[in-house]
Design an enzyme around this catalytic site. Structure first.
Site, mmCIF file in Angstrom:
data_model
loop_
_atom_site.group_PDB
_atom_site.id
_atom_site.type_symbol
_atom_site.label_atom_id
_atom_site.label_comp_id
_atom_site.label_asym_id
_atom_site.label_seq_id
_atom_site.Cartn_x
_atom_site.Cartn_y
_atom_site.Cartn_z
ATOM 1 N N LYS A 86 3.023 50.196 22.327
ATOM 2 C CA LYS A 86 4.461 50.650 21.274
ATOM 3 C C LYS A 86 3.857 50.510 20.090
ATOM 4 O O LYS A 86 5.197 50.898 19.386
ATOM 5 C CB LYS A 86 5.081 50.921 22.224
ATOM 6 C CG LYS A 86 5.653 51.689 23.099
ATOM 7 C CD LYS A 86 7.117 51.231 23.746
ATOM 8 C CE LYS A 86 7.417 51.379 25.564
ATOM 9 N NZ LYS A 86 8.575 50.958 25.570
ATOM 10 N N HIS A 140 -13.514 28.059 27.906
ATOM 11 C CA HIS A 140 -12.556 28.213 29.060
ATOM 12 C C HIS A 140 -12.910 27.393 29.646
ATOM 13 O O HIS A 140 -13.522 26.763 30.811
ATOM 14 C CB HIS A 140 -14.033 29.526 29.935
ATOM 15 C CG HIS A 140 -13.135 29.917 31.432
ATOM 16 N ND1 HIS A 140 -11.743 29.861 31.791
ATOM 17 C CD2 HIS A 140 -13.372 30.832 31.938
ATOM 18 C CE1 HIS A 140 -11.409 30.368 32.693
ATOM 19 N NE2 HIS A 140 -12.844 31.525 32.869
#
Length: 329
Positions: A86, A140
């Site tokens: 949205k 990572h």
């Protein structure tokens, strides 16, 4: 240690502590009563797993690491089911998550987002820890932790990681796991790294410069068979085809950068063979039964290391260490 955005928050002492704590957790969890004890450590804590990049192992091990400690989890694995569809900003989404949970574990296809989330948390009245579970081609850190843990366990009878020659092979230019693991090598003595990759996928200059800065020996080659006899460990990675811009992965002759029965014959009998998974054609399934293949153990080690990390973030580590003798047969 509050946020885990990159490997810079770790030193040799903290790495040793996390490995020791991982051993303690897995020992306690072997007993039914021990597993119940672990589940009662953090039953009032909640974690958000915000994974907008596909994941199997990291998501499942993080999720189950939370469950081992009694932490309840929520998840979003597709931004199209969140308010981002949205038009909500990334920062507003993260702040919303922090209103409901005590920990945010996040994985994104783009680099830098975990750092942005951590900076936001540091600026608000109720910050929660951010754990980077993979950020684009950048870092990572929790994978690097479980890789260290696997190496330490594998070298337990050989003096640990110090003094070892570790090969890293595959798509080193775009692989974040090898970047994070390389950076942790500064905490170990006399380690030598050997980068084995096609010329177009060699390790990035920033990692080479980092290794030079910390006087960590490294070399690079495209000749796998020549490098194999000298390696104490070989860390194999897949081609990161999802980052292709012009089908460049398909142009690599993977037969020159793969492990099969012929390569096992060249490797030393005590070489440790690792892979962060998932794999492609770079390790033949027939290799799985070889005693040197550690990648399935490496996968399970990830859950225990992430339990240790979460326990440390919530200051539960001493209660775990104090309970080891109680739950040891």
């Amino acid at each position: 240690m509050f946020h885990i955005v990159n490997t810079d928050v770790f030193d040799r002492e903290s790495l040793n502590r996390l490995c020791h704590l991982s051993d303690a957790v897995r020992q306690i969890a072997k007993e039914t009563e021990g597993a119940r004890f672990l589940q009662q450590l953090l039953p009032t804590k909640r974690a958000m797993l915000y994974f907008t990049q596909p994941s199997t192992r990291t998501f499942l091990s993080m999720n189950n690491a939370c469950h081992v400690l009694g932490v309840r989890t929520s998840e979003i694995r597709d931004p199209e089911v969140s308010s981002e569809i949205k038009g909500e900003s990334f920062e507003d989404s993260i702040r919303t998550f922090s209103s409901y949970v005590d920990l945010i574990v996040m994985r994104t296809p783009e680099p830098g987002y975990a750092a942005r989330a951590a900076a936001l948390m540091d600026s608000i009245p109720r910050p929660v820890p951010i754990v980077n579970a993979g950020s684009g081609r950048d870092q990572h850190p929790t994978q690097a932790l479980l890789d260290i843990y696997t190496l330490e366990r594998s070298f337990e009878q050989r003096g640990g990681i110090d003094g070892k020659t570790i090969g890293m092979m595959g798509d080193l230019r775009r692989g974040r796991t090898v970047r994070s693991l390389s950076r942790l090598m500064r905490h170990y003595r006399d380690v030598r790294l050997v980068f084995i990759a096609p010329p177009a996928f060699e390790m990035e200059p920033d990692i080479k410069a980092f290794l030079d800065e910390y006087a960590i020996a490294w070399s690079e080659t495209a000749a796998l068979h020549e490098a194999l006899p000298d390696l104490d460990a070989l860390y194999v990675t897949r081609m990161q085809f999802e980052h292709d811009t012009d089908g460049e992965s398909a142009r690599v002759d993977l037969s020159q950068f793969s492990i099969g029965r012929a390569e096992l014959d060249i490797m030393r009998p005590d070489t440790v063979l690792m892979h962060p998974l998932p794999r492609g054609r770079e390790i033949h399934p027939s290799v799985d039964s070889d005693a040197r293949a550690m990648y399935w153990r490496q996968e399970r080690n990830g859950m225990w290391m992430r339990v240790a990390l979460i326990a440390t973030l919530f200051d539960a580590q001493e209660r775990i260490l104090d309970a080891v003798d109680r739950y040891t047969p």
